[in-house]
Design a protein around this motif. Structure first.
Motif, short mmCIF file in Angstrom:
data_model
loop_
_atom_site.label_atom_id
_atom_site.label_comp_id
_atom_site.label_asym_id
_atom_site.label_seq_id
_atom_site.Cartn_x
_atom_site.Cartn_y
_atom_site.Cartn_z
N SER A 161 29.56 19.03 46.35
CA SER A 161 29.37 18.26 47.19
C SER A 161 27.44 18.63 48.02
N PHE A 162 27.23 19.31 47.72
CA PHE A 162 25.45 18.76 47.99
C PHE A 162 25.27 18.32 47.01
N ASP A 163 25.63 18.08 46.18
CA ASP A 163 24.85 17.38 44.62
C ASP A 163 25.31 16.45 44.73
N LEU A 164 26.29 15.92 45.36
CA LEU A 164 26.90 14.51 46.00
C LEU A 164 26.10 13.61 46.83
N MET A 165 26.13 14.36 47.66
CA MET A 165 24.92 13.42 49.01
C MET A 165 23.83 13.65 48.61
N SER A 166 23.13 14.62 48.02
CA SER A 166 21.91 14.37 47.75
C SER A 166 21.51 12.95 46.55
N ARG A 167 22.58 12.97 45.63
CA ARG A 167 22.48 11.95 45.06
C ARG A 167 23.11 10.28 45.20
N LYS A 168 23.69 10.35 46.91
CA LYS A 168 24.92 9.53 47.16
C LYS A 168 23.35 8.21 47.83
N CYS A 169 24.00 9.81 48.54
CA CYS A 169 23.10 9.11 50.19
C CYS A 169 21.38 8.58 50.34
N VAL A 170 20.92 8.74 49.01
CA VAL A 170 19.73 8.63 49.41
C VAL A 170 19.35 7.34 49.04
N LYS A 171 20.33 6.69 48.29
CA LYS A 171 20.79 5.24 48.08
C LYS A 171 19.95 4.20 49.04
N CYS A 172 20.02 4.65 50.06
CA CYS A 172 19.89 3.99 51.03
C CYS A 172 19.25 4.59 52.02
N HIS A 173 18.95 5.84 51.79
CA HIS A 173 18.16 6.45 53.49
C HIS A 173 17.46 7.99 52.73
N THR A 174 16.56 8.10 53.15
CA THR A 174 16.14 9.22 52.61
C THR A 174 17.26 10.96 53.26
N MET A 175 17.00 11.90 52.38
CA MET A 175 17.01 13.14 52.73
C MET A 175 16.79 14.08 54.31
#
Lengths: 120, 505
Positions: A46-60
């Protein structure tokens, strides 16, 4: 002397508390993210997924600060379980977020875990 | 009658459309600066609004949830008053500052009711009335004075290149406009909005042969209004000033195209200049009810006219975020459903008014008046990357040509538009629109494809094409000055392409 001892003791306790925190953060600014080593194995995907997908629009960084402070850094709104779900739904419905319901659910569960860990 | 006058009329009309690209705006970087948010928070591609932008607009330019948050804000635990005991004395001297009183004052400034129970630290921090979005504390002085921390002004510039197949100068690179926008709220109790057209391209002076650039078409206040938000602690907002009356679902600029207004909002009848998107001097009351129902009603005052005009609007939103920007209930544990992504908004409106010669100054008798009405309905469907907008209006003008004779010409109008929109990428959206316009003078059908690209969130490049088929009604050639529609018709085709750059700062 007594003051010095108290100060040293307090400082040690603070350091110990930080060192004991199970969710650690790596990097600064745009590179800021949760330390993958502090994420349990069952949440790693889930963490890998979040790190990969969420950064499309905003930083972590935005996510990290929200979890750490309990407030969304842009709006100042509370960032709790209810807000996490609302953000998840918002991202699900966002055009081109490229995330399906299952992926959103996993990220929401991960963020809830991170919130709980941060509250310890 | 040949095709020539109609052709000239169409050319003039299309030129004017290109020249007067100064539609009012609701999308301004002033909001972005004030709330420290991206343009994409409220927009798909500027200036088209997404549902959060609509919510922000309906919430009188108060950031989502802030009003509710202030209403729920709990008073922080009272701070002990400053006291001091002078040496050797027992008299208690109170300090000038009363933190408790100030806290209440600041709470009251944002409409926070007094509460006895102290809030948890996190909630108290998040709901502190002097905390701005972004979590930063507003300076106390500015907060109490209700003055925005940042000057809420921004600019929008647009530069267009237009190709008109029927024009003498087929390629025109000189259609420009510069607007000043201002907007914001005062302690969430009042709000304001203004659009000032600083420059728009003027018409060419036929008497000059110089190479001088075209003059300014003239400056103008497009919109200037103030809102009393949640008057008397009710959901009702009172809006007064010069504004676009709330009729259709979308404001004039809330679209992908930068030069082509929606025909139902922009068409005129006869010699009457009335159109739905025209800013009016009005008093409007509007409210969001039950989170998803929006109502608005207003009175328009026309200069030098005793008779007032009235209008009303209702709309309801099914699915999606509500009008207060609350996300819909979606069960993340269940399989995906069409209803997780489907948003349907329906709206209806009506307008009744009169225009013509002034009826208040002395010496104007009898007044020549045109009574008219417009009744319309809109539909907005959003599903994932698709958006469909349907707008239709019917109208009647009882004296559209302001005829002096005893037999005024009554005209009925039927206008509709359908636009499909697809989001290819977050910053690349395409749209295709079909318009049908029967305004009593002729039948116009338009096909308008648009492609908008935003390399940056505040820069928009739009490529548009308008294929217009005009079937003009012929008028009698019996020497009568009265234009009467005839059944005989002839077609004219206009082909107009536009490449435009719009940027805000």
């Amino acid at each position: 002397m007594r003051k010095l001892i108290i100060l040293v003791t307090l400082f040690t306790l603070v350091i110990a508390a930080v060192a004991d925190a199970r969710i650690r953060v790596k990097g600064r600014g745009d590179r800021m993210n949760f330390d993958p080593d502090s994420i349990p194995a069952n949440y790693r995907a889930s963490f890998d997924l979040m790190s990969r997908k969420c950064v499309k629009c905003h930083t972590m960084e935005r996510t990290v600060i929200a979890v750490q402070t309990g407030r969304a850094p842009i709006t100042g709104q509370p960032f709790d379980r209810q807000a996490v779900k609302a953000y998840g739904i918002k991202m699900l419905r966002k055009p081109n977020s490229n995330m399906n319901k299952q992926e959103i659910r996993e990220v929401v569960i991960l963020l809830n875990y991170l919130l709980d860990e941060n509250a310890r | 009658m040949t095709r020539k006058p109609a052709l000239i009329l169409c050319l003039i009309g299309s030129c004017l459309v290109q020249l007067i690209v100064v539609a009012s705006s609701h999308a301004i970087p002033a909001f972005s600066r004030a709330y420290k948010v991206e343009c994409s928070t409220c927009h798909t591609i500027y200036p088209e609004l997404n549902e959060y932008g609509e919510a922000f607009l309906k919430n009188s330019y108060v950031y989502f949830g802030k009003g509710q948050k202030a209403a729920k804000a709990k008073e922080a635990p009272p701070t002990p008053k400053a006291t001091a005991k002078p040496a050797g004395g027992t008299m208690e001297v109170k300090g000038e500052g009363d933190a408790d009183k100030l806290s209440k004052l600041k709470g009251g400034a944002l409409g926070a009711p007094e509460a006895s129970a102290p809030a948890p630290a996190q909630e108290a921090a998040a709901t502190a009335p002097d905390t701005a979005p972004g979590g930063e504390a507003k300076p106390e002085g500015l907060l109490l004075a209700a003055i925005p921390e940042l000057l809420p002004i921004s600019f929008t510039a647009s530069i267009h290149a237009t190709y008109d197949h029927n024009a003498v100068n087929e390629l025109d690179l000189s259609t420009r406009a510069l607007k000043l926008n201002a907007g914001g709220n005062f302690r969430e109790k009042a709000a304001f909005f203004a659009t000032y057209v600083a420059y728009s391209e003027g018409l060419r002076d036929n008497n000059t042969t110089t190479s001088a650039p075209l003059r300014n078409n003239g400056t103008d206040i497009n919109e200037l209004f103030v809102i009393w938000r949640h008057a008397f602690d009710t959901p009702i907002n009172f809006k007064v000033g010069r504004m676009q009356p709330k009729l259709g679902l979308w404001k004039s600029n809330n679209k992908l195209s930068t030069t082509n207004s929606f025909a139902p909002y922009a068409y005129t009848v006869g010699v009457s200049e009335f159109k739905l998107e025209q800013p009016q001097d009005a008093l409007e009351a509007n409210a969001v009810l039950a989170n998803r129902f929006f109502v608005a009603a207003g009175v328009v005052n026309r200069k030098d006219q005793n008779t007032k005009e009235g209008y009303g609007h209702i709309s309801y939103k099914f699915g999606g975020a509500d009008y207060l920007a609350n996300e819909p209930e979606v069960d993340l544990a269940k399989e995906e459903s069409i209803f997780d992504f489907l948003t349907v908004t329906v709206g209806a409106y009506g307008y009744y008014g009169k225009n013509g010669t002034p009826n208040t100054p002395t010496g104007v008798s009898p007044p020549i008046q045109n009574s008219y009405y417009r009744a319309g309905a809109d539909l907005d469907i959003l599903y994932k990357l698709f958006r469909l907008r349907v707008a239709g209006v019917l109208g009647k003008d009882d004296n559209a040509y302001l005829n002096l004779s005893s037999t005024p010409i009554e005209l009925k109008s039927y206008v509709a538009a359908v636009e499909g929109e697809y989001t290819f990428l977050q910053n690349l959206i395409g749209a295709l629109r079909f318009e049908y316009q029967d305004d009593g003078r002729g039948l116009v059908r338009r096909f308008i494809p648009t492609l908008a690209y935003a390399p940056l969130q505040n820069v928009k490049i739009a490529l548009e094409y308008k294929h217009e088929i005009v079937t003009s009604y012929r008028f009698p050639s019996n020497g009568s000055s009265i234009k009467r529609p005839d059944d005989t018709a002839q077609d004219i085709t206009n082909k107009i392409g536009t490449l435009g750059v719009t940027f805000s700062f």
